[in-house]
Motif scaffolding. Structure first.
Motif, PDB file in Angstrom:
ATOM      1  N   SER A  26       0.795  -1.227   0.000  1.00  6.72           N
ATOM      2  CA  SER A  26       0.000   0.000   0.000  1.00  6.72           C
ATOM      3  C   SER A  26       0.827   1.275   0.000  1.00  6.72           C
ATOM      4  N   ASN A  27       2.105   1.194   0.361  1.00  5.50           N
ATOM      5  CA  ASN A  27       2.906   2.410   0.469  1.00  5.50           C
ATOM      6  C   ASN A  27       3.694   2.642  -0.807  1.00  5.50           C
ATOM      7  N   SER A  28       3.281   3.599  -1.578  1.00 11.53           N
ATOM      8  CA  SER A  28       3.938   3.873  -2.856  1.00 11.53           C
ATOM      9  C   SER A  28       5.361   4.406  -2.666  1.00 11.53           C
ATOM     10  N   ALA A  29       5.702   4.816  -1.444  1.00 10.77           N
ATOM     11  CA  ALA A  29       7.053   5.318  -1.175  1.00 10.77           C
ATOM     12  C   ALA A  29       8.040   4.194  -0.874  1.00 10.77           C
ATOM     13  N   SER A  30       7.559   2.983  -0.684  1.00 13.99           N
ATOM     14  CA  SER A  30       8.466   1.866  -0.414  1.00 13.99           C
ATOM     15  C   SER A  30       9.360   1.624  -1.609  1.00 13.99           C
ATOM     16  N   ASP A  31      10.617   1.329  -1.340  1.00 18.59           N
ATOM     17  CA  ASP A  31      11.554   1.177  -2.448  1.00 18.59           C
ATOM     18  C   ASP A  31      12.359  -0.108  -2.407  1.00 18.59           C
ATOM     19  N   TYR A  32      12.007  -1.001  -1.499  1.00 25.66           N
ATOM     20  CA  TYR A  32      12.774  -2.241  -1.383  1.00 25.66           C
ATOM     21  C   TYR A  32      11.830  -3.344  -0.943  1.00 25.66           C
ATOM     22  N   PHE A  46      15.706 -15.769   3.331  1.00 21.17           N
ATOM     23  CA  PHE A  46      15.751 -14.847   2.200  1.00 21.17           C
ATOM     24  C   PHE A  46      15.766 -15.614   0.875  1.00 21.17           C
ATOM     25  N   ILE A  47      14.881 -15.202  -0.052  1.00 26.68           N
ATOM     26  CA  ILE A  47      14.862 -15.819  -1.383  1.00 26.68           C
ATOM     27  C   ILE A  47      15.428 -14.862  -2.415  1.00 26.68           C
ATOM     28  N   ILE A  48      14.810 -13.707  -2.515  1.00 23.52           N
ATOM     29  CA  ILE A  48      15.191 -12.743  -3.537  1.00 23.52           C
ATOM     30  C   ILE A  48      14.656 -11.373  -3.152  1.00 23.52           C
ATOM     31  N   ASP A  49      15.347 -10.338  -3.598  1.00 21.39           N
ATOM     32  CA  ASP A  49      14.889  -8.983  -3.323  1.00 21.39           C
ATOM     33  C   ASP A  49      14.851  -8.177  -4.615  1.00 21.39           C
ATOM     34  N   ILE A  50      14.182  -7.051  -4.550  1.00 22.82           N
ATOM     35  CA  ILE A  50      14.100  -6.168  -5.709  1.00 22.82           C
ATOM     36  C   ILE A  50      13.925  -4.742  -5.225  1.00 22.82           C
ATOM     37  N   ARG A  51      14.561  -3.827  -5.907  1.00 25.61           N
ATOM     38  CA  ARG A  51      14.434  -2.419  -5.563  1.00 25.61           C
ATOM     39  C   ARG A  51      13.470  -1.753  -6.524  1.00 25.61           C
ATOM     40  N   SER A  52      12.979  -0.599  -6.135  1.00 30.91           N
ATOM     41  CA  SER A  52      11.904   0.026  -6.896  1.00 30.91           C
ATOM     42  C   SER A  52      12.353   0.561  -8.253  1.00 30.91           C
ATOM     43  N   ASN A  53      13.652   0.608  -8.491  1.00 32.12           N
ATOM     44  CA  ASN A  53      14.120   1.077  -9.810  1.00 32.12           C
ATOM     45  C   ASN A  53      14.178  -0.060 -10.832  1.00 32.12           C
TER      46      ASN A  53
END
Lengths: 112, 114
Positions: A26-32, A46-53
């Motif tokens: 819900s938080n559009s400011a989240s980036d990770y 931990f499986i995998i992560d992604i950043r907002s870019n």
């Protein structure tokens, strides 16, 4: 606080099929964003992560897709195996600190 | 590398008693977290440390819960007095620097309150 939710609480797939687990945030400011796997009696792994870019990231047999327009995250598992049976959580990280908000989780069952 | 170590693995106490959990994070990880995970739910952050300072304890029930991280390495989480609703798994996690870094979890302490 932020709200992170999953569309399906349970998912059953045949061994060898691909699995898709979805998550809304819900938080559009989240980036990770992170996907975790939790087996019974163990801590989240931990499986995998992604950043907002990014909108897509691939790992070994797993792919995470991020759609910031609709605030949606998905985890794709290729050739699902019995060892993939677990509860999967998505976690949303705010950009003001390393605080993570976890969804309820999706229980994945792989049918041999 | 060695993972996050937690002890004990299980604890059973009666309500109104006190209990303490211990966590040793991954070597070199500056950020340490304590989470509460109630059965069927995702982990909920209780407190976050950066080295030996508290970054966020907004969700810690401070009338009964306390935590410390002396010397910026090991940490203890205490509950006194315990209530029935404290029955949960208490997870410790650590990350290298905090911002934008994945958290690595221990296997938790399963607490049962009778």
């Amino acid at each position: 606080g932020e709200s992170v939710g999953l569309h399906l609480p349970t998912l059953s797939v045949q061994e060898g099929d691909n699995s898709i687990i979805n998550c809304a945030y819900s938080n559009s400011a989240s980036d990770y964003f992170i996907w975790y796997k939790q087996e019974s009696g163990k801590g989240p792994q931990f499986i995998i992560d992604i950043r907002s870019n990014m909108d897509k990231r691939q790992g070994q047999r797993v792919t995470v897709l991020l759609n910031k327009t609709v605030k949606h995250l998905s985890l794709q598992i290729a050739a699902t195996q019995p060892g993939d049976s677990a509860v999967y959580f998505c976690a949303e990280g705010g950009n003001t600190g390393n605080q993570f908000y976890f969804g309820t989780g999706t229980s994945l069952t792989v049918i041999p | 590398e060695a993972g996050v170590a937690q002890s004990p693995r299980y604890k059973i106490i009666e309500k109104r008693q006190s209990v303490a959990f211990w966590c040793n994070p991954i070597s070199g990880h500056a950020t340490l977290y304590w989470y509460q995970q109630i059965l069927g739910q995702g982990p909920k952050l209780l407190i976050q440390f950066q080295n030996n300072g508290v970054v966020d304890d907004s969700q810690l029930p401070k009338d009964r819960f306390s935590a410390e991280r002396l010397k910026g390495v090991d940490s203890t989480l205490k509950i006194q007095p315990a209530k029935l609703e404290d029955s949960a798994v208490y997870l410790c996690a650590s990350s290298y620097r905090g911002l934008g870094q994945p958290q690595h979890f221990g296997d938790g302490t399963r607490l049962s309150i009778l």
